[in-house]
Design a protein around this motif. Structure first.
Motif, PDB file in Angstrom:
ATOM      1  N   UNK A  89     -17.876  81.879 -30.084  1.00  0.00           N
ATOM      2  CA  UNK A  89     -18.566  83.062 -30.609  1.00  0.00           C
ATOM      3  C   UNK A  89     -19.771  82.652 -31.451  1.00  0.00           C
ATOM      4  N   UNK A  90     -19.688  81.535 -32.142  1.00  0.00           N
ATOM      5  CA  UNK A  90     -20.831  81.030 -32.907  1.00  0.00           C
ATOM      6  C   UNK A  90     -21.963  80.647 -31.962  1.00  0.00           C
ATOM      7  N   UNK A  91     -21.623  80.017 -30.845  1.00  0.00           N
ATOM      8  CA  UNK A  91     -22.641  79.659 -29.859  1.00  0.00           C
ATOM      9  C   UNK A  91     -23.301  80.918 -29.311  1.00  0.00           C
ATOM     10  N   UNK A  92     -22.503  81.943 -29.057  1.00  0.00           N
ATOM     11  CA  UNK A  92     -23.046  83.209 -28.580  1.00  0.00           C
ATOM     12  C   UNK A  92     -23.965  83.866 -29.597  1.00  0.00           C
ATOM     13  N   UNK A  93     -23.578  83.813 -30.869  1.00  0.00           N
ATOM     14  CA  UNK A  93     -24.422  84.380 -31.922  1.00  0.00           C
ATOM     15  C   UNK A  93     -25.759  83.649 -32.001  1.00  0.00           C
ATOM     16  N   UNK A  94     -25.715  82.339 -31.799  1.00  0.00           N
ATOM     17  CA  UNK A  94     -26.940  81.551 -31.838  1.00  0.00           C
ATOM     18  C   UNK A  94     -27.869  81.911 -30.678  1.00  0.00           C
ATOM     19  N   UNK A  95     -27.306  82.093 -29.502  1.00  0.00           N
ATOM     20  CA  UNK A  95     -28.114  82.456 -28.338  1.00  0.00           C
ATOM     21  C   UNK A  95     -28.728  83.841 -28.537  1.00  0.00           C
ATOM     22  N   UNK A  96     -27.947  84.766 -29.075  1.00  0.00           N
ATOM     23  CA  UNK A  96     -28.471  86.102 -29.355  1.00  0.00           C
ATOM     24  C   UNK A  96     -29.622  86.030 -30.356  1.00  0.00           C
ATOM     25  N   UNK A  97     -29.466  85.223 -31.404  1.00  0.00           N
ATOM     26  CA  UNK A  97     -30.541  85.033 -32.378  1.00  0.00           C
ATOM     27  C   UNK A  97     -31.787  84.487 -31.682  1.00  0.00           C
ATOM     28  N   UNK A  98     -31.604  83.516 -30.805  1.00  0.00           N
ATOM     29  CA  UNK A  98     -32.743  82.931 -30.094  1.00  0.00           C
ATOM     30  C   UNK A  98     -33.469  83.985 -29.267  1.00  0.00           C
ATOM     31  N   UNK A  99     -32.722  84.818 -28.564  1.00  0.00           N
ATOM     32  CA  UNK A  99     -33.342  85.857 -27.732  1.00  0.00           C
ATOM     33  C   UNK A  99     -34.132  86.840 -28.581  1.00  0.00           C
ATOM     34  N   UNK A 100     -33.544  87.277 -29.693  1.00  0.00           N
ATOM     35  CA  UNK A 100     -34.221  88.230 -30.568  1.00  0.00           C
ATOM     36  C   UNK A 100     -35.438  87.601 -31.239  1.00  0.00           C
ATOM     37  N   UNK A 101     -35.332  86.345 -31.597  1.00  0.00           N
ATOM     38  CA  UNK A 101     -36.427  85.647 -32.269  1.00  0.00           C
ATOM     39  C   UNK A 101     -37.605  85.419 -31.335  1.00  0.00           C
ATOM     40  N   UNK A 102     -37.311  85.036 -30.104  1.00  0.00           N
ATOM     41  CA  UNK A 102     -38.384  84.695 -29.172  1.00  0.00           C
ATOM     42  C   UNK A 102     -39.278  85.890 -28.871  1.00  0.00           C
ATOM     43  N   UNK A 103     -38.743  87.097 -28.936  1.00  0.00           N
ATOM     44  CA  UNK A 103     -39.546  88.309 -28.727  1.00  0.00           C
ATOM     45  C   UNK A 103     -40.659  88.397 -29.771  1.00  0.00           C
ATOM     46  N   UNK A 104     -40.381  87.886 -30.973  1.00  0.00           N
ATOM     47  CA  UNK A 104     -41.348  87.916 -32.074  1.00  0.00           C
ATOM     48  C   UNK A 104     -42.020  86.565 -32.296  1.00  0.00           C
ATOM     49  N   UNK A 105     -41.939  85.681 -31.305  1.00  0.00           N
ATOM     50  CA  UNK A 105     -42.549  84.346 -31.374  1.00  0.00           C
ATOM     51  C   UNK A 105     -42.062  83.537 -32.573  1.00  0.00           C
ATOM     52  N   UNK A 106     -40.806  83.678 -32.894  1.00  0.00           N
ATOM     53  CA  UNK A 106     -40.202  82.904 -33.980  1.00  0.00           C
ATOM     54  C   UNK A 106     -39.351  81.809 -33.341  1.00  0.00           C
ATOM     55  N   UNK A 107     -39.539  80.580 -33.791  1.00  0.00           N
ATOM     56  CA  UNK A 107     -38.758  79.454 -33.289  1.00  0.00           C
ATOM     57  C   UNK A 107     -37.513  79.282 -34.146  1.00  0.00           C
ATOM     58  N   UNK A 108     -36.403  78.998 -33.490  1.00  0.00           N
ATOM     59  CA  UNK A 108     -35.153  78.721 -34.198  1.00  0.00           C
ATOM     60  C   UNK A 108     -34.837  77.246 -33.999  1.00  0.00           C
TER      61      UNK A 108
END
Length: 94
Positions: free
Chosen positions: A50-69
């Motif tokens: 679930x932590x890995x899933x949360x990280x992937x979700x964060x990446x998807x949401x961040x990339x829309x705003x050109x934010x690197x994780x």
């Protein structure tokens, strides 16, 4: 946009941290003042799928705003789990 924000993760990064994790990153993504979000794994001793899933979700949401994780401080079993899950293909390890 400018700035680097650090999210310090708990020693046990699992579903119980889901709501708090979202509360930490949502204002960073929506605020428009952040270029990079660094996930600080220096205290993490346990993580699950679930932590890995949360990280992937964060990446998807961040990339829309050109934010690197980026991932910082992963070590031992935590680092091995992240690499076995191929997270180095999604995130930069610093």
């Amino acid at each position: 946009m400018s700035g680097i924000e650090i999210i310090r993760l708990p020693s046990r990064f699992d579903y119980s941290f889901h709501r708090q994790f979202g509360d930490l990153y949502t204002p960073l993504i929506e605020g428009g003042e952040c270029d990079d979000i660094i996930l600080d794994f220096s205290q993490v001793e346990y993580l699950d799928s679930s932590a890995l899933g949360m990280m992937v979700l964060l990446q998807k949401k961040s990339s829309v705003n050109n934010i690197k994780v980026k991932i910082k401080g992963a070590r031992g079993a935590t680092d091995e789990i992240l690499k076995m899950a191929n997270m180095q293909k999604i995130f930069e390890f610093i």
